[in-house]
Design an enzyme around this catalytic site. Structure first.
Site, PDB file in Angstrom:
ATOM      1  N   ARG A 255     -68.871 -50.908 119.653  1.00 36.44           N
ATOM      2  CA  ARG A 255     -67.791 -51.919 119.605  1.00 36.44           C
ATOM      3  C   ARG A 255     -68.509 -53.323 119.997  1.00 36.44           C
ATOM      4  O   ARG A 255     -69.408 -53.284 121.018  1.00 36.44           O
ATOM      5  CB  ARG A 255     -66.478 -51.608 120.902  1.00 36.44           C
ATOM      6  CG  ARG A 255     -65.668 -50.626 120.554  1.00 36.44           C
ATOM      7  CD  ARG A 255     -64.797 -51.104 119.604  1.00 36.44           C
ATOM      8  NE  ARG A 255     -63.948 -50.170 119.276  1.00 36.44           N
ATOM      9  CZ  ARG A 255     -63.705 -49.254 118.310  1.00 36.44           C
ATOM     10  NH1 ARG A 255     -64.749 -48.925 117.467  1.00 36.44           N
ATOM     11  NH2 ARG A 255     -62.744 -48.464 118.430  1.00 36.44           N
ATOM     12  N   GLU A 284     -63.179 -59.403 115.354  1.00 34.14           N
ATOM     13  CA  GLU A 284     -63.443 -58.688 113.911  1.00 34.14           C
ATOM     14  C   GLU A 284     -62.222 -59.127 113.162  1.00 34.14           C
ATOM     15  O   GLU A 284     -61.003 -58.773 113.521  1.00 34.14           O
ATOM     16  CB  GLU A 284     -63.577 -57.190 113.797  1.00 34.14           C
ATOM     17  CG  GLU A 284     -64.980 -56.741 114.487  1.00 34.14           C
ATOM     18  CD  GLU A 284     -65.216 -55.389 114.275  1.00 34.14           C
ATOM     19  OE1 GLU A 284     -64.127 -54.444 113.800  1.00 34.14           O
ATOM     20  OE2 GLU A 284     -66.066 -54.877 114.394  1.00 34.14           O
ATOM     21  N   HIS A 303     -68.521 -53.437 109.799  1.00 30.82           N
ATOM     22  CA  HIS A 303     -68.070 -52.323 110.670  1.00 30.82           C
ATOM     23  C   HIS A 303     -67.642 -51.020 109.586  1.00 30.82           C
ATOM     24  O   HIS A 303     -66.483 -50.620 109.359  1.00 30.82           O
ATOM     25  CB  HIS A 303     -66.374 -52.634 111.234  1.00 30.82           C
ATOM     26  CG  HIS A 303     -66.141 -51.757 112.524  1.00 30.82           C
ATOM     27  ND1 HIS A 303     -65.507 -52.080 113.621  1.00 30.82           N
ATOM     28  CD2 HIS A 303     -66.450 -50.443 112.630  1.00 30.82           C
ATOM     29  CE1 HIS A 303     -65.042 -51.042 114.121  1.00 30.82           C
ATOM     30  NE2 HIS A 303     -65.736 -50.061 113.789  1.00 30.82           N
TER      31      HIS A 303
END
Length: 337
Positions: A255, A284, A303
């Protein structure tokens, strides 16, 4: 616009309930969520949306909410009086208001024990490590620009063999990373709430449990695999980043908020840290103002560590199975609140 299954089959031993699947656009949105609608034959009406606010009526009627990295706030929970379960389609759960769910006695579950993401997150971790060690991004960019960069890059090229890998969070994913590190002849140290058994340590090449600060002082590569909680937010802040060797690399596939991003940019720009490989950001997608986008010696990916074709299937099946168990009155797994 929402996508809803045909609720024709409403007979059977279990009452038909309403499942709201919230799948953010940046992880596939309605297109990705549509596959969920065929996995609840006769057991549920499934509505797919891209935000929990999109269909107030569906949220109000929902008995189960499946979320794929989309925020579930206290307001969302308050707007769902019939809600019985929140199922995260991920190992993480930081995007759900756990306090609000706990106040309503609504269990929040992840897919942690399924190991659905562990293979690809481990592979992505090593992709970032190797890209940094071998300077693949600057080498590629230079060649595309007709620049034979070997003389300039050779002083910074390095090997993984013989280096120490510090793993923060030796759960299922961290263990997969450690297994691969053994094959690269790396030494393993790890930090976390509890040491592993001697047998498990032996299988990981004699992995040693250290305090976090000692791990940071010791490691050549630091890889984060911890959940994001209030205790772990900015776990690597300026003070802790200062403990690292100037030749060390930081890898984050967990994260983004585990690292103070400005402090990391400071260290990279000052040359007190050799490089960073990042698959996750806070927020994000990252904004153009994120200094790490232009920091020296970084390798970035959007990601992608949990979103291969194979991984997405495993994630969906794990999340759906937990919901099916709940609908059938069976115990659910991976309850985090």
């Amino acid at each position: 616009m929402t996508t809803t299954t045909d609720p024709a089959a409403e007979t059977g031993p279990q009452p038909v309930k309403n499942v709201l699947a919230v799948v953010s656009p940046h992880v596939g949105g309605r297109t990705a969520g549509a596959a969920l609608t065929g996995l609840f034959p006769g057991l549920a009406r499934v509505t797919v949306v891209e935000t929990a606010d999109e269909d107030p009526a569906a949220l109000r009627a929902a008995h189960v909410l499946i979320t794929g990295l989309s925020p579930v706030t206290a307001a969302h929970l308050a707007a769902a009086p019939a809600l019985e379960l929140v199922q995260c389609a991920s190992h993480g759960f930081d995007y759900v208001d756990l306090d609000a769910a706990r106040a309503r006695s609504i269990p929040v579950c992840t897919i942690g024990s399924s190991g659905a993401e562990k293979q690809n997150v481990a592979e992505q971790t090593f992709a970032l490590m190797l890209a940094l060690a071998k300077q693949l991004v600057p080498a590629h960019t230079a060649l595309v620009e007709a620049d034979w960069a070997l003389p300039r890059l050779q002083q910074s090229l390095t090997e993984l063999s013989g280096k120490t890998l510090g793993i923060i969070g030796l759960g299922q994913i961290g263990t997969e990373v450690a297994r691969r590190a053994v094959a690269f002849d790396m030494s393993i140290v790890h930090a976390g709430p509890s040491p592993i058994t001697p047998e498990a340590a032996a299988r990981l090449g004699g992995a040693r449990h250290l305090s976090l600060d000692e791990l940071l002082r010791t490691s050549d590569y630091i890889s984060l695999h911890a959940p994001l909680t209030e205790r772990t937010r900015h776990l690597l802040d300026a003070e802790r980043l200062a403990l690292l060797k100037p030749t060390a690399f930081v890898i984050n596939t967990a994260r983004g908020a585990l690292i103070d991003q400005d402090a990391l940019a400071d260290a990279l720009e000052a040359g007190t840290l050799a490089g960073a490989g990042l698959d996750v950001f806070d927020p994000e997608p990252p904004t153009a103002a994120l200094r790490l986008l232009k920091a020296p010696n970084v390798v970035l990916s959007p990601h992608v560590a949990g979103v291969t074709r194979e991984t997405l299937v495993r994630i969906a099946l794990a999340a759906v199975q937990n919901v099916l168990d709940h609908l059938a009155g069976k115990p659910v797994r991976d309850v985090v609140s």
